[in-house]
Enzyme design. Structure first.
Site, PDB file in Angstrom:
ATOM      1  N   GLU A 354     -57.724  64.990  26.745  1.00  0.00           N
ATOM      2  CA  GLU A 354     -57.108  65.338  28.018  1.00  0.00           C
ATOM      3  C   GLU A 354     -57.947  66.412  28.698  1.00  0.00           C
ATOM      4  OE1 GLU A 354     -53.139  67.050  28.092  1.00  0.00           O
ATOM      5  OE2 GLU A 354     -52.768  66.147  30.041  1.00  0.00           O
ATOM      6  N   GLY A 488     -54.203  75.546  23.566  1.00  0.00           N
ATOM      7  CA  GLY A 488     -53.287  75.988  22.520  1.00  0.00           C
ATOM      8  C   GLY A 488     -52.972  74.830  21.585  1.00  0.00           C
ATOM      9  N   GLU A 525     -45.139  70.182  22.383  1.00  0.00           N
ATOM     10  CA  GLU A 525     -45.980  69.005  22.122  1.00  0.00           C
ATOM     11  C   GLU A 525     -45.137  67.800  21.743  1.00  0.00           C
ATOM     12  OE1 GLU A 525     -48.861  69.263  23.157  1.00  0.00           O
ATOM     13  OE2 GLU A 525     -48.894  71.456  23.253  1.00  0.00           O
TER      14      GLU A 525
HETATM   15 ZN    ZN Z   1     -48.321  70.240  27.558  1.00  0.00          ZN
END
Ligand code: ZN
Length: 1083
Positions: A354, A488, A525
């Site tokens: 991504e 993260g 997530e």
């Molecule tokens: Zn996200």
């Protein structure tokens, strides 16, 4: 993705900045074009000739072609530079063109005193390039909308608005007036034209069609960027990858099932930094080779051209083999360094796709809306673990110490969610109550550090299942800690990757705060597995929806799993107030930004998408209520599963579930930059009735008038002293001002707007209303979130010059009895801003005394040691308060911290993780070289990433500049990972003692830093903290000049925001220094 904790930034398309000196050459061409344009325009005006504009367009087209030709003769990097410059310049000239056309229309209209349909160019649009075509259609629109003429004064106002809107729609860096001369002083020219314009004729066009404008302009500005053609689409990929973990290369093969929708000779797909070695297309049994393979680095595509036409309706299989580098850029298929328990350096192969980096790993249709299924296989050494989205289904031994591992077929999904990892890991395994296998992969020898995340994940899956009323669609869920990781965490379907500090918990060494943020990250997530993975945004313009939503739901989920965290209260200081702060700047941007090219996409992974996105969803959740929200989510996810959506699809589902005007309310929050401040006054009508008068305006950080006409649709709620925790009234404020009658309110009652601090706006109370609220703060009758909201709003008013600092410090006095952790966080954040100002004065000692007096009572109540059965928030509060008292130079607290540090360093009595930072700071702020070296020893003796982070960041508070310089050298030494060193330099820069030195260091080493961090959010972060704490006009000018002369592509918005902040600081200081001095000296 979870970039929230790492904040803002990334690259933008503004390469133009970098190549500014190139502009000189182009300038001549454009000046010429503009002169010609002006002549044509004048002709058009004088003879009302509709064809003139057409000629102008053609003329410009010729100039453009000439420019392009010139480009082709240059080398590749030069072409890139020119491309970027021209793109930007074209933005300018396009803007000028538009405005001059509009003006011409006005002039003509005033001459003819009628609506000028003649301006509409009657030309054959088919002959024009898309840009011209667009201009032409725009022009047609223009004349269509001339029916409402307004005064020219208003037109000028609208035009200014247009500038601002335009700069928002441009690449992210605002276009500056000062740059106008680049276009042959055109700006001055419109000035002249406008001044000659008849006073009573103008255009109402710009304002009314602003949103269309946005969309269309972005289309034009990104003309060079095109999404992939849809004449050929993939339905399934067979993908095999073989990384070489020693040579840092990889080889791959794909076999893609294609559907040929329209007959064509060309297939275009994405590929970047990989070399395609062979291609074969099988259509109807014919095996075809392309006659040409051409790459476009700018578009990140490869085009395969075949001699024969591929027939519409046919299906085909496209086989390709390719190779690439296992890079060290933390994107695409990259290498991540780790050490074996024996200390040997090794590398893992990891993917991070991504937003648009799957194309760096394999040739593919790398857009979120082009979904397909995947059969993935990895060829890896026998002693390495191989993971992907789905469970392993087959393993073959290939000899030569290699095995081939095949994974099960994925559901239909977007390319950015594909993931593989090859390396050495240990893991812990569990099963959710609904039978999903969950594993957490950790570095070898540290599997117990995965237990906390495992517990969270196994509980989260069934929670979401019941929340969304849709089961998790995959059979397994893996979480893995990656040693080199830029964000993260990343929500790859079935294989979520994390930075080590965002997933590993070492019970002895992990602070409660870290644990809490790990729970939030895991919740975030896993929420994406539904919201993002199952239902995906159609294009990156709608990214905010993914991220804003996941950032909201992570709190919902942690609140469910750990009610003791009181996480919703923390939401307000972690997400909401941070978003407000950034969004009050002129250089902010609307939540939904049209984006095209990949380099623009990265820029929107920022606090506006995450924090403001989450905050407005929370407001919506509150507005329609939990039950309808859930119902709506289920409608949305069920209706669009395995497909793609626009923002509006979510509004539609929620509207359906709630029967409330969701789209109407939400669109203003998504499309407008900034947020309102609601001013409120009240009049007691009778014994039992109060009338509130509410007015909304755009809130601006510097208190200046807003740059346009902004009206939000605000769901307003009100509570009163009759029942502080209950909503007394709810209504929509959808115009500038409104009066509302409250029943059951007597003259003595207080009225609080926005209870729970849910609405994304600030409130300004009349003096009387505020005074009535203060006793409720002191007695803590007002709920914590309201106490918090009150102080945060008040502080923002101070910064905007609408209240004085002394006034807010007095207000803070009412919080002396405060016991709530989050309220203290809000106070601390506000005082931290004030601390920056004070650091530019000689008031520090007085400020320290004020701070000590404020914080000491809480510290005394809590003590140093955790009490039995103590609640979670008190533990957090203790760290906060003691750490503040250390900063305020409180002697006995520092002495105690130093004593505890000694015992910790001796190994006699380790400090609990929650208090370590505080104790490290206490010894470091007055520390000498010996202490510095001792801290380095501690750093070297731990292999827990969290502890290394804690120590290296604490080093920034050393009081001695020479030692601080050594801290920076340490950060750059290679002993600190590149992903972490920025945070160490930042720690030095935010220390007033290190501020100037860090800035000098940056200037001296800009090339080195640029090389290391270009195109990374880390660079943005670094620049922000290096400069935003200055507080004088001279510094603002210096910084501005510096970044004009030295280009750091992708940091333009951050620089503008930081310069704006410097000026805010400077004005604040100028305004309040006297009253602040007398207030603090009285303390
Ligand atoms: Zn996200």
């Amino acid at each position: 993705m979870y970039s929230n904790a790492l904040k803002t930034g990334c690259r933008t398309a503004m390469q133009a900045w970098k190549f500014k000196n190139e502009l000189g050459k182009l300038r001549l061409d454009l000046a010429k074009a503009n002169t010609e344009f002006t002549q044509h325009l004048l002709k058009a005006v004088s003879c009302n000739c509709p064809v003139s504009s057409t000629r102008f367009i053609q003329k410009r087209h010729r100039i453009k072609i000439a420019l392009q030709r010139q480009r082709i003769q240059q080398s590749k990097p030069q072409i890139k530079q020119k491309f970027a410059i021209e793109l930007r310049s074209r933005l300018y000239s396009y803007r000028c063109y538009r405005e001059l056309t509009a003006i011409a229309v006005v002039v003509i209209a005033s001459k003819q005193s009628q609506l000028p349909s003649v301006v509409s160019p009657k030309i054959n649009c088919a002959q024009l390039s898309p840009l011209e075509n667009f201009l032409c259609t725009e022009n047609c629109h223009l004349s269509e909308h001339l029916d409402s003429a307004i005064s020219s004064k208003q037109y000028v106002k609208q035009q200014k608005q247009f500038y601002r809107d335009y700069s928002n729609a441009s690449f992210g860096a605002p276009l500056k007036y000062t740059e106008a001369p680049l276009l042959g002083d055109l700006c001055q020219k419109y000035g002249l034209v406008i001044s000659r314009t008849s006073a009573d004729v103008g255009l109402n066009y710009v304002a009314g069609h602003r949103n269309q404008f946005h969309r269309k302009m972005s289309t034009s500005s990104q003309k060079e960027f095109k999404r992939l053609p849809t004449n050929v689409v993939p339905t399934h990929y067979d993908l095999e990858l073989q990384p070489n973990l020693e040579a840092f290369t990889f080889e791959g093969k794909t076999s893609v099932n294609l559907k040929i929708c329209d007959s064509t000779k060309c297939i275009t797909l994405n590929a970047l930094d990989i070399k395609i070695n062979s291609v074969e297309l099988d259509v109807n049994g014919d095996k075809l080779q392309p006659s040409n393979i051409s790459y476009s680095t700018d578009n990140e595509t490869v085009t395969l051209t075949f001699d024969q036409e591929l027939p519409a309706g046919a299906s085909g299989i496209l086989k390709m083999s390719f190779a690439g580098e296992l890079n060290d850029k933390m994107k695409g298929f990259y290498r991540s360094k780790y050490f074996t328990p024996g200390g040997e350096e090794r590398y893992a192969g990891v993917t991070q796709f991504e937003a648009t980096d799957a194309r760096r790993c394999f040739p593919c249709w790398d857009e979120p809306a082009i979904k397909a299924t995947f059969d993935i296989a990895l060829i890896v050494p026998l002693d390495r673990i191989a993971l992907s989205n789905m469970p392993e289904v087959k393993e073959e031994n290939l000899g030569h110490n290699l095995r081939r591992i095949s994974f099960d077929r994925t559901p239909i999904m977007s390319t950015y969610l594909v993931a593989v990892v090859v390396g050495e890991y240990d893991y812990v395994e569990g099963k959710s109550e609904d039978g999903i296998i969950v594993r957490v992969f950790t570095p070898v020898g540290k599997k117990e550090q995965g237990i906390f995340a495992l517990e969270v994940a196994t509980k989260v899956l069934p929670y979401y299942k019941s929340y969304f009323n849709i089961a998790y669609p995959l059979p397994k869920m893996d979480l893995i800690a990656i040693s080199d990781f830029s964000a993260g965490a990343m929500e790859n379907w079935g294989l979520v990757t994390y930075r080590e500090t965002f997933v590993l918990v070492d019970p002895k060494n992990t602070s409660l705060m870290r644990k809490q943020s790990i729970a939030l990250t895991v919740g975030h997530e896993i929420a994406h597995q539904w919201f993002g993975n199952l239902v995906t945004m159609e294009w990156w313009t709608h990214l905010w929806l993914n991220e804003g939503y996941a950032s909201f739901v992570e709190f919902l989920c942690v609140n469910h799993l750990f009610p003791e965290y009181d996480i919703w209260t923390q939401f307000v200081t972690d997400m909401y107030t941070r978003a407000l702060e950034l969004d009050s700047l002129k250089n902010s941007h609307p939540i939904e930004v049209p984006v095209g090219h990949p380099c623009e996409i990265d820029e929107i992974f920022d606090e506006i998408s995450y924090n403001k996105g989450a905050s407005v969803i929370r407001m919506l959740h509150d507005y329609i209520g939990e039950e309808d929200f859930r119902k709506g989510m289920n409608i949305y996810l069920t209706r669009h599963q395995y497909k793609n959506t626009f923002t509006e699809d979510l509004w539609a589902a929620l509207q359906e579930a709630s029967s409330k005007p969701v789209a109407k309310v939400m669109s203003t929050w998504i499309k407008l930059k900034g947020f309102p401040v609601v001013s409120v006054e009240s009049i007691q009508k009778s014994d039992n009735q109060r009338v509130l008068k509410l007015t909304q305006n755009k809130f601006t950080a510097d208190g200046s008038a807003p740059d346009g006409d902004y009206t939000w649709v605000i769901p307003v709620t009100v509570s009163t002293s009759r029942d502080p925790s209950k909503i007394a009234k709810t209504f929509l404020l959808d115009k500038k001002t409104m009066e509302v009658v409250l029943d059951d309110v007597s003259a003595d009652d207080w009225v609080k707007i926005n209870p729970g601090t849910v609405g994304f706006y600030r409130t300004r109370y009349s003096k009387e209303m505020l005074e009535k609220l203060l006793p409720a703060v002191r007695k803590m009758v007002l709920p914590p979130l309201d106490r918090l909201g009150l102080i945060d709003d008040m502080f923002a008013m101070v910064q905007a010059g609408q209240a004085s600092t002394a006034q807010v410090l007095q207000l803070i006095d009412s919080y002396r009895n405060e016991s709530n952790y989050t309220v203290w966080t809000a106070i601390t954040n506000s005082l931290a801003n004030l601390h920056i100002l004070i650091s530019h004065t000689d008031l520090m000692e007085h400020f320290n005394r004020y701070g000590e007096k404020l914080y000491r009572p809480v510290a005394e109540r809590l003590g140093w040691d955790v009490q039995e059965g103590e609640n979670h928030l008190d533990t957090l509060l203790r760290s906060l308060v003691l750490s503040r008292l250390v900063s305020f130079r409180c002697k006995d607290i520092i002495a105690e911290a130093q004593k505890r540090f000694r015992e910790h360093a001796d190994g006699t009595n380790p400090i609990p993780a929650d208090l370590r930072s505080t104790c490290y700071k206490a010894v470091l702020q007055d520390g000498n070289e010996k202490i510095f070296n001792e801290m380095l020893q501690l750093y070297r003796s731990t292999d827990l990433h969290e502890e290394q982070d804690r120590i290296s960041r604490a080093l920034g508070c050393i009081g001695n500049v020479d030692l601080l310089r050594k801290v920076i050298d340490f950060a750059m030494s290679g002993e600190v990972r590149a992903q972490d060193s920025v945070f160490v330099i930042v720690a030095v820069a935010v220390n007033p003692k290190g501020r100037d030195m860090a800035w000098e260091f940056f200037k001296d080493n800009n090339q080195k830093l640029l090389e290391q961090y270009q195109g990374s959010f880390l660079l943005t972060r670094l620049i922000k903290y290096l400069i935003e704490n200055f507080a004088s006009e001279e510094r603002a000018v210096e910084v501005e000049d510096y970044f004009k002369k030295n280009q750091f592509p992708g940091t333009e918005r951050t620089v503008s925001q930081a310069v704006e902040t410097i000026r805010l600081n400077a004005n604040w200081l100028k305004r309040d220094l006297d009253s602040l001095t007398s207030y603090l000296k009285q303390q």
